[in-house]
Scaffold this active site. Structure first.
Site, PDB file in Angstrom:
ATOM      1  N   ILE A 234       0.807  -1.213   0.000  1.00 26.50           N
ATOM      2  CA  ILE A 234       0.000   0.000   0.000  1.00 26.50           C
ATOM      3  C   ILE A 234       0.844   1.268   0.000  1.00 26.50           C
ATOM      4  CG2 ILE A 234      -2.011  -1.063   1.067  1.00 26.50           C
ATOM      5  CD1 ILE A 234      -1.128   0.036   3.740  1.00 26.50           C
ATOM      6  N   GLY A 235       2.143   1.158   0.152  1.00 28.65           N
ATOM      7  CA  GLY A 235       2.952   2.363   0.119  1.00 28.65           C
ATOM      8  C   GLY A 235       4.426   2.067   0.225  1.00 28.65           C
ATOM      9  N   GLY A 237       8.128   4.217   1.380  1.00 30.74           N
ATOM     10  CA  GLY A 237       8.795   5.421   1.854  1.00 30.74           C
ATOM     11  C   GLY A 237      10.281   5.348   1.581  1.00 30.74           C
ATOM     12  N   GLY A 238      11.013   6.341   2.121  1.00 29.92           N
ATOM     13  CA  GLY A 238      12.435   6.388   1.857  1.00 29.92           C
ATOM     14  C   GLY A 238      13.199   5.233   2.455  1.00 29.92           C
ATOM     15  N   GLY A 240      11.578   2.100   3.517  1.00 32.60           N
ATOM     16  CA  GLY A 240      10.968   0.781   3.415  1.00 32.60           C
ATOM     17  C   GLY A 240       9.629   0.799   2.717  1.00 32.60           C
ATOM     18  N   VAL A 242       5.404  -0.442   2.916  1.00 32.72           N
ATOM     19  CA  VAL A 242       4.306  -0.664   3.853  1.00 32.72           C
ATOM     20  C   VAL A 242       3.299  -1.598   3.194  1.00 32.72           C
ATOM     21  CG1 VAL A 242       2.487   0.376   5.233  1.00 32.72           C
ATOM     22  CG2 VAL A 242       4.625   1.611   4.880  1.00 32.72           C
ATOM     23  N   LYS A 257       5.596  -2.680   7.991  1.00 27.88           N
ATOM     24  CA  LYS A 257       6.644  -1.916   7.309  1.00 27.88           C
ATOM     25  C   LYS A 257       7.924  -2.724   7.332  1.00 27.88           C
ATOM     26  CE  LYS A 257       9.027   2.524   7.071  1.00 27.88           C
ATOM     27  NZ  LYS A 257       9.139   3.891   7.616  1.00 27.88           N
ATOM     28  N   ASP A 358      12.138  13.816  11.393  1.00 28.93           N
ATOM     29  CA  ASP A 358      11.554  13.784  10.044  1.00 28.93           C
ATOM     30  C   ASP A 358      10.060  14.093  10.105  1.00 28.93           C
ATOM     31  OD1 ASP A 358      11.734  13.585   7.285  1.00 28.93           O
ATOM     32  OD2 ASP A 358      11.335  11.429   7.254  1.00 28.93           O
TER      33      ASP A 358
END
Length: 532
Positions: A234-235, A237-238, A240, A242, A257, A358
């Site tokens: 579903i996603g 990121g920088g 890893g 998800v 994740k 972050d």
């Protein structure tokens, strides 16, 4: 977050213990295949049953119109047509109702395979053969045998028994017609020519079933992490990916994740080890936090191919970046509501000696929790810094971590001693984004953006918004964006108290939030926002 192509994952138990290499029966399905594949198989079975229920009457009408003068028992075949249609509809409803486990439905599918083959045989053998008439073609039962192994993934034993029983339905259907309708008994040659192919197809079906089932079992091992079964990506990121996942025993949905070595590009082994250690620290650090506005961590571990993962609560909603991009800037009363919840999360982290480093709109998730709306969850403590000189420095020498558009000046300059006031600066940038839909500074390069944060004084958000922003809120945002940490609010609790004193009418409430969610993000739309 946006969806990406899936990556195969090796299974592991929590804590890094690898799972056995052989097929493992999933408690959620009773099969050595993952729940998602079993659900798809059940759906396909429903379609097969539906097509069967609809096509059988059509086949009967075709036989009646073309061969009616040769058929000796049309009323009997009319009855068989009704029975076949009812059987097909019954299985279709059972498969699509969702009331039964995939294992139960697929087992019923095998019974349907055999019964349907008998009805097919009764229909096709109702045309009498002359004693020496050449049999052209083959029984439809032979096709039916192979079709089902492609639809219903079952174990070798079940597949063998079902295929043999289905092949036997061909001769049995002929015998039913001989006894009931008086069809002449075929010669031995006709028996062999008409039904030998069905038994030959049994061997092909068994081999094919073995391959398909093992493939599903292999896929199951590739999509399991400890007690969890991965459903979809579903996603990303920088640090890893998800995944949406399901607990195989509790049938509880969660988000997983994980970081994989290949996501680090061509980095050295030291970079890979540092990133994995940073990721593990994120899980451990977040797991120590209990604020309702910090994403909850349920479990973590290491897969047998070295990927680190942690399991967190699955949220229904969207992040603040997507919120503003889709719906535009927010009114000040709602911005205050959101920021104070983020402050609650960060206050606990800072009290525990953790600095997020972050904070940005994408890492602040707005969701619904039961009957509570506009609930904030702070995500991704992946760059978290733990206070204390004995901590390992996990960033490479000369490399600045964080997101340039939301980076405090001291982080942009590479200062090692970073504290919670850097998060306050980033929270000011988030507030700016929520109020205006714009970044504090606009630069085409990361370096240029970092220099803006170091040197340039920001303009008040009220100058970039058509929404009236209280002067007090303007000043709070600008104070958060001061270049020197000592000029900012000295804690997120202080910031939260200042936000609470801003005069806004009406104050944002759960009732107002519920109305907004009802109009803009009903449950189905919220799920789509999470996936997209």
């Amino acid at each position: 977050m946006s969806a990406h192509h899936t990556h195969h994952l090796r299974p592991a138990k929590a804590g890094g213990e690898a799972t056995p290499s052989g097929p493992v029966v999933s408690p959620s399905t009773g099969l050595a295949i993952p729940y998602g594949l079993a659900e798809k198989a059940v759906n396909r079975l429903g379609w097969i049953a539906f097509v069967y229920a609809v096509s059988y009457p059509g086949m009967y009408l075709m036989y009646r119109s073309t061969l009616g003068s040769h058929l000796t028992a049309l009323p009997i075949h009319a009855a068989l047509t009704v029975v076949a249609s009812l059987v097909g509809v019954a299985l279709c409803v059972t498969a699509w109702s969702g009331r039964f486990s995939p294992k139960t439905v697929l087992d019923l599918g095998l019974i349907f395979e055999v019964a349907a083959a008998l009805l097919i045989s009764c229909a096709e053998s109702s045309y009498p053969l002359a004693p020496h008439e050449l049999v052209r073609g083959q029984s439809a039962v032979s096709i039916w045998v192979v079709l089902f192994v492609l639809v219903v993934p079952v174990s070798l034993g079940k597949a063998t028994i079902a295929a043999l029983a289905t092949a036997c339905m061909g001769p049995l259907g002929m015998m039913v017609n001989i006894v009931v309708t008086g069809v002449p008994v075929p010669t031995i040659e006709q028996w062999i020519m008409f039904y030998a192919s069905s038994f030959l197809m049994v061997a092909a079906a068994v081999i094919l079933s073995r391959y398909i089932y093992n493939l599903g079992a292999h896929y199951s091992r590739q999509t399991e992490l400890g007690s969890y079964e991965l459903i979809e990506l579903i996603g990303r990121g920088g640090m890893g990916e998800v995944w949406k996942a399901r607990h195989r025993l509790l049938v509880r949905k969660a988000a997983i994740k994980l970081i994989r070595p290949e996501t680090l590009g061509g980095g050295s082994q030291g970079d890979v080890d540092a990133a994995r250690l940073r990721f593990e620290r994120e899980a451990k650090a977040t797991a120590t936090l209990h604020s309702p506005h910090t994403v909850a961590i349920h479990d973590y571990g290491v897969t047998d191919d070295g990927a680190f993962y942690y399991v967190m609560e699955l949220l229904e909603g969207l992040d603040l970046e997507a919120l503003v991009e889709k719906y535009g800037p927010l009114p000040p009363n709602r911005v205050i509501w959101i920021l104070r919840q983020a402050c609650d999360s960060l206050a606990e982290a800072h009290a525990a000696g953790l600095t997020h480093r972050d904070v940005k709109p994408r890492n602040i998730f707005l969701c619904r929790l039961g009957l509570n709306f506009d609930c904030v969850k702070v995500l991704d403590f992946g760059l978290v810094k733990i206070r204390g000189a004995d901590q390992v420095r996990l960033t490479r020498e000369g490399v600045t971590t964080g997101t340039p558009a939301y980076m405090a000046p001291e982080m942009a300059m590479g200062h090692f001693e970073i504290d919670g006031r850097a998060d306050i600066y980033a929270l000011g940038c988030v507030a700016y984004w929520l109020l205006t839909g714009k970044l504090v500074f606009n630069s085409t390069t990361p370096l240029g953006m970092a220099l803006e944060h170091i040197k340039t004084m920001p303009t008040p958000p009220s100058q970039h918004s058509e929404i009236e922003i209280p002067a007090e809120l303007d000043q709070i945002v600008l104070r958060c964006l001061e270049k020197k940490p000592s000029d900012r609010p000295q804690s997120v609790r202080e910031l939260s108290r200042a936000l609470a004193r801003v005069p806004v009418t009406p104050a944002w409430s759960n009732e107002l939030a519920e109305e907004w969610w009802r109009i803009h993000l009903p449950p189905a739309a919220a799920d789509a926002a999470l996936a997209g």
